[in-house]
Enzyme design. Structure first.
Site, PDB file in Angstrom:
ATOM      1  CD  GLU A 105      -2.872  -1.137   2.350  1.00  0.00           C
ATOM      2  OE1 GLU A 105      -2.789  -0.233   3.207  1.00  0.00           O
ATOM      3  OE2 GLU A 105      -3.800  -1.968   2.289  1.00  0.00           O
ATOM      4  N   PRO A 106       0.275   2.401  -0.238  1.00  0.00           N
ATOM      5  CG  PRO A 106      -1.072   4.078  -1.168  1.00  0.00           C
ATOM      6  CD  PRO A 106      -1.109   2.656  -0.686  1.00  0.00           C
ATOM      7  CB  ALA A 140       1.825  -0.713   4.860  1.00  0.00           C
ATOM      8  CD1 TRP A 147       4.856   0.866  -4.706  1.00  0.00           C
ATOM      9  CD2 TRP A 147       5.688   0.755  -6.780  1.00  0.00           C
ATOM     10  NE1 TRP A 147       5.590   2.001  -4.931  1.00  0.00           N
ATOM     11  CE2 TRP A 147       6.111   1.948  -6.194  1.00  0.00           C
ATOM     12  CE3 TRP A 147       6.085   0.460  -8.096  1.00  0.00           C
ATOM     13  CZ2 TRP A 147       6.906   2.877  -6.863  1.00  0.00           C
ATOM     14  CZ3 TRP A 147       6.875   1.373  -8.762  1.00  0.00           C
ATOM     15  CH2 TRP A 147       7.273   2.562  -8.144  1.00  0.00           C
ATOM     16  CG  HIS A 195      29.015  -3.776 -22.632  1.00  0.00           C
ATOM     17  ND1 HIS A 195      28.973  -4.864 -21.791  1.00  0.00           N
ATOM     18  CD2 HIS A 195      28.465  -4.207 -23.804  1.00  0.00           C
ATOM     19  CE1 HIS A 195      28.424  -5.891 -22.414  1.00  0.00           C
ATOM     20  NE2 HIS A 195      28.115  -5.526 -23.630  1.00  0.00           N
ATOM     21  N   GLY A 196      32.155  -0.446 -21.029  1.00  0.00           N
ATOM     22  CA  GLY A 196      32.576   0.959 -21.052  1.00  0.00           C
ATOM     23  C   GLY A 196      31.393   1.868 -21.361  1.00  0.00           C
ATOM     24  CD  GLU A 217       7.725 -11.906  -4.942  1.00  0.00           C
ATOM     25  OE1 GLU A 217       7.643 -12.732  -4.025  1.00  0.00           O
ATOM     26  OE2 GLU A 217       7.084 -11.984  -5.997  1.00  0.00           O
TER      27      GLU A 217
HETATM   28  C1  FAD Z   1       8.508  -3.296  -9.986  1.00  0.00           C
HETATM   29  C2  FAD Z   1       7.782  -3.605  -8.710  1.00  0.00           C
HETATM   30  C3  FAD Z   1       6.741  -4.504  -8.718  1.00  0.00           C
HETATM   31  C4  FAD Z   1       6.030  -4.783  -7.549  1.00  0.00           C
HETATM   32  N1  FAD Z   1       4.964  -5.646  -7.594  1.00  0.00           N
HETATM   33  C5  FAD Z   1       4.212  -5.831  -6.480  1.00  0.00           C
HETATM   34  C6  FAD Z   1       3.029  -6.641  -6.534  1.00  0.00           C
HETATM   35  O1  FAD Z   1       2.694  -7.208  -7.582  1.00  0.00           O
HETATM   36  N2  FAD Z   1       2.278  -6.767  -5.411  1.00  0.00           N
HETATM   37  C7  FAD Z   1       2.613  -6.165  -4.225  1.00  0.00           C
HETATM   38  O2  FAD Z   1       1.903  -6.332  -3.243  1.00  0.00           O
HETATM   39  N3  FAD Z   1       3.731  -5.386  -4.154  1.00  0.00           N
HETATM   40  C8  FAD Z   1       4.529  -5.203  -5.247  1.00  0.00           C
HETATM   41  N4  FAD Z   1       5.645  -4.397  -5.192  1.00  0.00           N
HETATM   42  C9  FAD Z   1       5.948  -3.687  -3.942  1.00  0.00           C
HETATM   43  C10 FAD Z   1       7.123  -4.262  -3.166  1.00  0.00           C
HETATM   44  O3  FAD Z   1       6.855  -5.577  -2.742  1.00  0.00           O
HETATM   45  C11 FAD Z   1       7.416  -3.310  -2.005  1.00  0.00           C
HETATM   46  O4  FAD Z   1       7.896  -2.105  -2.589  1.00  0.00           O
HETATM   47  C12 FAD Z   1       8.437  -3.897  -1.042  1.00  0.00           C
HETATM   48  O5  FAD Z   1       7.815  -4.864  -0.225  1.00  0.00           O
HETATM   49  C13 FAD Z   1       9.079  -2.841  -0.128  1.00  0.00           C
HETATM   50  O6  FAD Z   1       8.110  -2.029   0.466  1.00  0.00           O
HETATM   51  P1  FAD Z   1       8.250  -0.426   0.407  1.00  0.00           P
HETATM   52  O7  FAD Z   1       8.550  -0.028  -0.979  1.00  0.00           O
HETATM   53  O8  FAD Z   1       7.055   0.126   1.070  1.00  0.00           O
HETATM   54  O9  FAD Z   1       9.534  -0.103   1.261  1.00  0.00           O
HETATM   55  P2  FAD Z   1       9.607   0.023   2.851  1.00  0.00           P
HETATM   56  O10 FAD Z   1       9.079  -1.195   3.491  1.00  0.00           O
HETATM   57  O11 FAD Z   1       9.061   1.326   3.264  1.00  0.00           O
HETATM   58  O12 FAD Z   1      11.189   0.057   3.046  1.00  0.00           O
HETATM   59  C14 FAD Z   1      11.982   1.199   2.776  1.00  0.00           C
HETATM   60  C15 FAD Z   1      13.414   0.887   3.214  1.00  0.00           C
HETATM   61  O13 FAD Z   1      13.429   0.605   4.644  1.00  0.00           O
HETATM   62  C16 FAD Z   1      14.007  -0.674   4.852  1.00  0.00           C
HETATM   63  N5  FAD Z   1      13.355  -1.344   5.964  1.00  0.00           N
HETATM   64  C17 FAD Z   1      12.022  -1.516   6.186  1.00  0.00           C
HETATM   65  N6  FAD Z   1      11.819  -2.256   7.291  1.00  0.00           N
HETATM   66  C18 FAD Z   1      13.055  -2.574   7.774  1.00  0.00           C
HETATM   67  C19 FAD Z   1      13.530  -3.334   8.883  1.00  0.00           C
HETATM   68  N7  FAD Z   1      12.686  -3.952   9.733  1.00  0.00           N
HETATM   69  N8  FAD Z   1      14.871  -3.453   9.049  1.00  0.00           N
HETATM   70  C20 FAD Z   1      15.740  -2.868   8.187  1.00  0.00           C
HETATM   71  N9  FAD Z   1      15.347  -2.143   7.121  1.00  0.00           N
HETATM   72  C21 FAD Z   1      14.038  -2.004   6.910  1.00  0.00           C
HETATM   73  C22 FAD Z   1      13.775  -1.435   3.552  1.00  0.00           C
HETATM   74  O14 FAD Z   1      14.659  -2.528   3.412  1.00  0.00           O
HETATM   75  C23 FAD Z   1      14.005  -0.344   2.523  1.00  0.00           C
HETATM   76  O15 FAD Z   1      15.368  -0.178   2.320  1.00  0.00           O
HETATM   77  C24 FAD Z   1       6.401  -4.131  -6.343  1.00  0.00           C
HETATM   78  C25 FAD Z   1       7.465  -3.237  -6.327  1.00  0.00           C
HETATM   79  C26 FAD Z   1       8.145  -2.965  -7.498  1.00  0.00           C
HETATM   80  C27 FAD Z   1       9.294  -1.972  -7.460  1.00  0.00           C
END
Ligand code: FAD
Length: 408
Positions: free
Chosen positions: A127-128, A130, A156, A338-339, A363
């Site tokens: 979600e936006p 979470a 996403w 590939h430079g 994931e």
């Molecule tokens: C191309 C793409 C396709 C996707 N497809 C899907 C999909 O089909 N379905 C779906 O549900 N989601 C999808 N996602 C979403 C993706 O699974 C999430 O973006 C991912 O789980 C990370 O969540 P976030 O972006 O909210 O980052 P956040 O959870 O906010 O994390 C931000 C940063 O904080 C770090 N962080 C967070 N918690 C901790 C912790 N406890 N300890 C240390 N570091 C931490 C993270 O590692 C990261 O570096 C997709 C994302 C992309 C980019």
């Protein structure tokens, strides 16, 4: 452990290789540059049986095992990551979850048409506000007579613009965090469900990624997957399957980086010799070759456990984490080999780098996998049995008592 492939697995691998080389490779640089998504490719994957690859024939699938699924993901991502993403969300995160957690009616209604490639499925947890912290999702539902009513948003979500079936997670009580989540299968024509596409992505530009909004969506009770409150366990077991396809695809991406780098290193001359003769270029090539084999072996380990229905959360996290980091490093080094040409979309390696970047986030981020692996090693984490364990692959017996070869 026997690493040889069966004649059926070899035939499948070659079929997928030919398909991706014929249908996608000639166009992918253009599709990626223009950010064009081509749904007809997914229909062709369905015709080949790829969209039901590890699903039993009784539910419209092809009945292949997890080694075959890994080979298909490897071959697809060798050409472009968007193809493997289809396998990750449609097969790994949605169809295999239905096989594990769905009741018979849900398997016939949702899984069978997905496995036949007639309907497309996706998975919507993020979600936006979470992502990694899935227990904090803000989408909520209430029971209203013979239905649940859902409100909220997802972000996403791969294949948002195309999917027919959305495996969605929402909370009935946010104070319960993980224990308040329930899984539902939403259908595209449900009133109150809208989808949008995210523009301006760094990578996987030939794929579709989007948003979902739920405005009082009425979901029949029969569309609830598993029990109320079981959503987090279901989401995590979906991710066990999705991660496997991501890690298996990373093997193909490393191979693509290696092949492109070897070709270029043999053709490009500097200081009177092929650049492949320079020790520091050799070092990059050697690392790609080593990481390719290591990632492949970790993939085969997880595949073996999945085939036999043995809990594999640790091994799947490990192959996904190692493989995706290795793919990013390989793509980075491929640009270096590939430079300046590697910095241009005249060559594919900049696309490989952009595509490999996302898999270190989705994931399970690199950080989440690092914590998981440390917690297993330190003894802080043990996996508990699930009400519905992952079924073994078709033709295999469950072997719950078998200890994984590299068990900690
Ligand atoms: C191309 C793409 C396709 C996707 N497809 C899907 C999909 O089909 N379905 C779906 O549900 N989601 C999808 N996602 C979403 C993706 O699974 C999430 O973006 C991912 O789980 C990370 O969540 P976030 O972006 O909210 O980052 P956040 O959870 O906010 O994390 C931000 C940063 O904080 C770090 N962080 C967070 N918690 C901790 C912790 N406890 N300890 C240390 N570091 C931490 C993270 O590692 C990261 O570096 C997709 C994302 C992309 C980019």
């Amino acid at each position: 452990m026997d690493f040889s492939l069966t004649p059926e697995q070899i035939q499948l691998r070659d079929t997928v290789r030919e398909f991706a080389a014929r249908e996608v490779a000639p166009h992918i640089q253009e599709w990626d540059a223009k950010g064009e998504f081509h749904p007809e490719v997914l229909h062709k994957m369905g015709e080949l049986g790829l969209l039901g690859l590890p699903i039993p024939e009784a539910y419209g699938g092809s009945g292949f095992d997890y080694v075959a699924l890994a080979l298909a993901c490897d071959e697809l991502e060798y050409v472009d990551t968007f193809l493997r993403v289809v396998m990750s969300v449609h097969v790994g995160l949605n169809s295999l979850a239905l096989l594990q957690w769905g009741d018979e009616e849900q398997k016939q209604r949702f899984l069978a048409p997905q496995a036949r490639g007639e309907k497309f499925g996706t998975f919507a947890l993020t979600e936006p506000n979470a992502g990694s912290d899935a227990g904090s999702i803000e989408s909520t539902y209430v029971r209203d007579g013979d239905a649940y009513v859902l409100n909220g948003a997802k972000m996403w979500i791969s294949l948002a613009a195309m999917a027919d079936h959305f495996l969605v997670f929402a909370s009935f009580d946010r104070s319960k965090k993980h224990n308040g989540l329930t899984a539902f299968m939403l259908e595209r024509d449900m009133p109150g469900l809208t989808t949008g596409t995210i523009k301006g992505k760094l990578g996987v530009r030939a794929g579709n990624t989007g948003e979902l909004a739920f405005n009082n969506v009425r979901i029949p009770l029969a569309n609830r997957i598993g029990e109320e409150g079981e959503g987090f366990k279901i989401a995590m077991s979906c991710i066990d399957q999705g991660r496997f396809t991501v890690g298996a695809g990373a093997v193909g991406l490393i191979r693509a980086c290696l092949d492109a780098s070897v070709k270029y290193a043999n053709e490009r001359y500097a200081f009177g010799q092929e650049i492949g003769r320079f020790e520091l270029v050799k070092q990059m090539i050697a690392k790609m070759a080593a990481n390719h084999d290591a990632s492949r072996l970790l993939t085969m380990q997880a595949a073996e456990l999945k085939n036999r229905g043995i809990r594999n959360t640790r091994e799947t996290s490990l192959m996904k984490w190692f493989g995706c980091d290795a793919a990013l490093e390989a793509a980075n080094d491929a640009i270096q080999v590939h430079g300046s040409y590697g910095y241009s979309n005249e060559y594919p390696v900049e696309r490989f780098w952009r595509n490999s970047r996302g898999a270190v986030i989705y994931e399970g981020t690199r950080e989440i996998h690092t914590i998981l692996q440390a917690d297993y090693a330190l003894g802080y984490r043990q996996d508990k049995p699930l009400r519905c364990p992952q079924p073994p692959a078709e033709g295999f017996e469950r072997e719950v008592d078998r200890v994984p070869a590299l068990a900690l």
